[in-house]
Design a protein around this motif. Sequence first.
Motif, PDB file in Angstrom:
ATOM      1  N   ALA A 169       5.766  -0.896 -12.890  1.00 28.43           N
ATOM      2  CA  ALA A 169       6.022  -1.123 -11.494  1.00 28.43           C
ATOM      3  C   ALA A 169       4.830  -2.159 -10.966  1.00 28.43           C
ATOM      4  O   ALA A 169       5.263  -3.137 -10.153  1.00 28.43           O
ATOM      5  N   ARG A 170       3.800  -2.162 -11.524  1.00 27.38           N
ATOM      6  CA  ARG A 170       2.769  -3.134 -11.017  1.00 27.38           C
ATOM      7  C   ARG A 170       3.024  -4.634 -11.413  1.00 27.38           C
ATOM      8  O   ARG A 170       3.109  -5.525 -10.396  1.00 27.38           O
ATOM      9  N   GLU A 171       3.664  -4.686 -12.559  1.00 26.90           N
ATOM     10  CA  GLU A 171       4.068  -6.043 -13.061  1.00 26.90           C
ATOM     11  C   GLU A 171       5.222  -6.636 -12.373  1.00 26.90           C
ATOM     12  O   GLU A 171       5.492  -7.678 -11.803  1.00 26.90           O
ATOM     13  N   LYS A 172       5.969  -5.594 -11.782  1.00 23.80           N
ATOM     14  CA  LYS A 172       7.202  -6.014 -11.143  1.00 23.80           C
ATOM     15  C   LYS A 172       6.892  -6.455  -9.837  1.00 23.80           C
ATOM     16  O   LYS A 172       7.399  -7.525  -9.449  1.00 23.80           O
ATOM     17  N   LEU A 173       5.928  -5.859  -9.144  1.00 19.97           N
ATOM     18  CA  LEU A 173       5.300  -6.381  -7.865  1.00 19.97           C
ATOM     19  C   LEU A 173       4.847  -7.596  -8.037  1.00 19.97           C
ATOM     20  O   LEU A 173       4.865  -8.353  -7.047  1.00 19.97           O
ATOM     21  N   HIS A 174       3.805  -7.819  -9.000  1.00 21.23           N
ATOM     22  CA  HIS A 174       3.340  -9.043  -9.399  1.00 21.23           C
ATOM     23  C   HIS A 174       4.154 -10.235  -9.375  1.00 21.23           C
ATOM     24  O   HIS A 174       3.822 -11.386  -9.165  1.00 21.23           O
TER      25      HIS A 174
END
Lengths: 176, 435
Positions: free
Chosen positions: B214-219
């Motif tokens: 999810a962090r990568e997606k947000l980034h």
Amino acid sequence: MMFSIAKLYLRTAIGFLMKIINWIGYISLTGMVLTTAVNVFGRYILKKPLLGEVDLVQLGMALFGGVAMLIAANKRHHVGVDILLVRLSRPNRILLQRFSSLLGFLTLSVLTAGVFLNGLDTLKYGSTTDTLRVPQGPFEIVFSAFIFLFCLTSLVQAFRPEELEVKGEGGPQHES
Amino acid sequence: MSPEMVGLIGMVVMLILLFLGVHIAVCLTLVGIVGYAVIQGVDKAFIMAGMMPFHVISSYTMALFPVYLLLGELADISGMMRDSFKAANVWVGNLRGGLAMASIVGGGFFAAVSGSSTACSALITRLSLPSLLEHNYHPKLATGALSAAGTLSNLIPPSIGLVVYAVMTETSLGKLFLAVFIPGILLTLMFMIQIHIQCRFNPKLGPPGGATTAREKLHAFKDAAPTLILFTVVMGGIWFGVYTANEAGAIGTVGAFLYGLYRRRINGQSLSRAFRNTLGIAGMIFAVIISAEIFSNFVVISGLSQALAQWVGGLDMPPVGVIICIMLVYIFVGTAMDTLTMILVTLPFFVPLLNHLGIDLIWFGVLVVVQMELSQITPPVGLNLFVVAGMVKEKNISMGTVFSGAWPFCYTMVIFNALLIAFPQIAMYLPGLMK
């Protein structure tokens, strides 16, 4: 010998002319974009819109349009239907391409004459743009000069059809 | 000979010349001038031919073409597309068929700052083909998705097809841009759902890619942000009436240029290439539009379009029936003709008819653009298919594979167009809200 030297000079001269024409296109396009952007900036930030922005863009288009059409013709950026063309033998394709270019030359000759004479009329009657009152006649005559060059390009292409340059299959006339 | 008969003969001669490979600009101009001369006399035809080119080219509306073309070129060289595609990959790449979906979403992002269908297909193919093949995607699905991704270019504003339509029909470009916005998003979703369904029934078509957190997606939003901001600036300004479509294009172009400079992705060479490409494509469009205007004058004085309108009016067919017939004509003609040619040849006939029937030209514009894009991926002459096929040739993927991969996307577009006909609000909702 003389012929090849003359050909070389002609080629250099055409190359130089095309460079200048390209630059006219770059400058007029940049001018149009900046004029429009500055007008928005002036209107909202400085509360002082640029007077005659529409006039400037219209005159810029007269130059840019002429240059763009000439360059498109020179690069053979034509739109056409090649559904039949690709099914023909190479000699027939060459023949049809010559025919197409010759027809283009004839049609553009009429257009060149028409636009030039219309430009002379505009010059005579002193038509100007709405806001800045810039005479339109000279721009129309310059525009007719570009169409004339476009016309000459068609004539050259009638003698040197795409097929002879590409030496490949198909008649790749589509460009989008 | 009656003017209508001259018009009919002119139409037939024009089609013959067109199929003989004569360039469309030459066909339309020649038939337009000669036909006008037969009906009104040589002098009047010569005056008309002399006035039209400068009149058309020196109009403020025509400046839309170079401005939006340059915007697309600058957005490309400034790397916005690449970054957006990366973001799309992170968001949906892990799903079954996700990489093909990412190509579609990437096409949508490209469309948000550019309006060229073939350019979009070429770029998306260049960016995503290696990863699609690396993840063992079936070439059919891969090439179909890559071809279809390009069709979004004219359905998410700014769109060159809509500019052509607006110039030819004298409709509001701002309203047209807003009208295609929801349909563009809807078609993107429909393509994704179609890929999902295809992969569900045949998992070998598109295996899932690597998982992302999810962090990568947000980034990944950071990568897509420049495109989204530029799109919002251009479209938001038009929507709220802050500036005209011309001004929006100029602001967007300056924005894309400044972004490219900031990211140090623009240099003299790439800038010169962007200008050259803009000149070449704009010139081609100008020549065709001038010729279409000359031809259109001939069609008007021949009374052919009015005769067509009266004839259709006499059939007592409901307007929707007429629209469906026109769309069928486009589907048929689109398999043999270039999209620009198809639109420019037919609009002088159809527009008076539509006006006669009271059909909204904004709505029709959306339908036409969908049809234009459908013919870009309809075998055997869909231009996007040729672009993709040319680029995948070295991977030993045949033209036949590309063709068969495109069919499911064609069906989706036909369903999509049917939806637009059945529910015009999909297109007309946003223009109705325009300030």
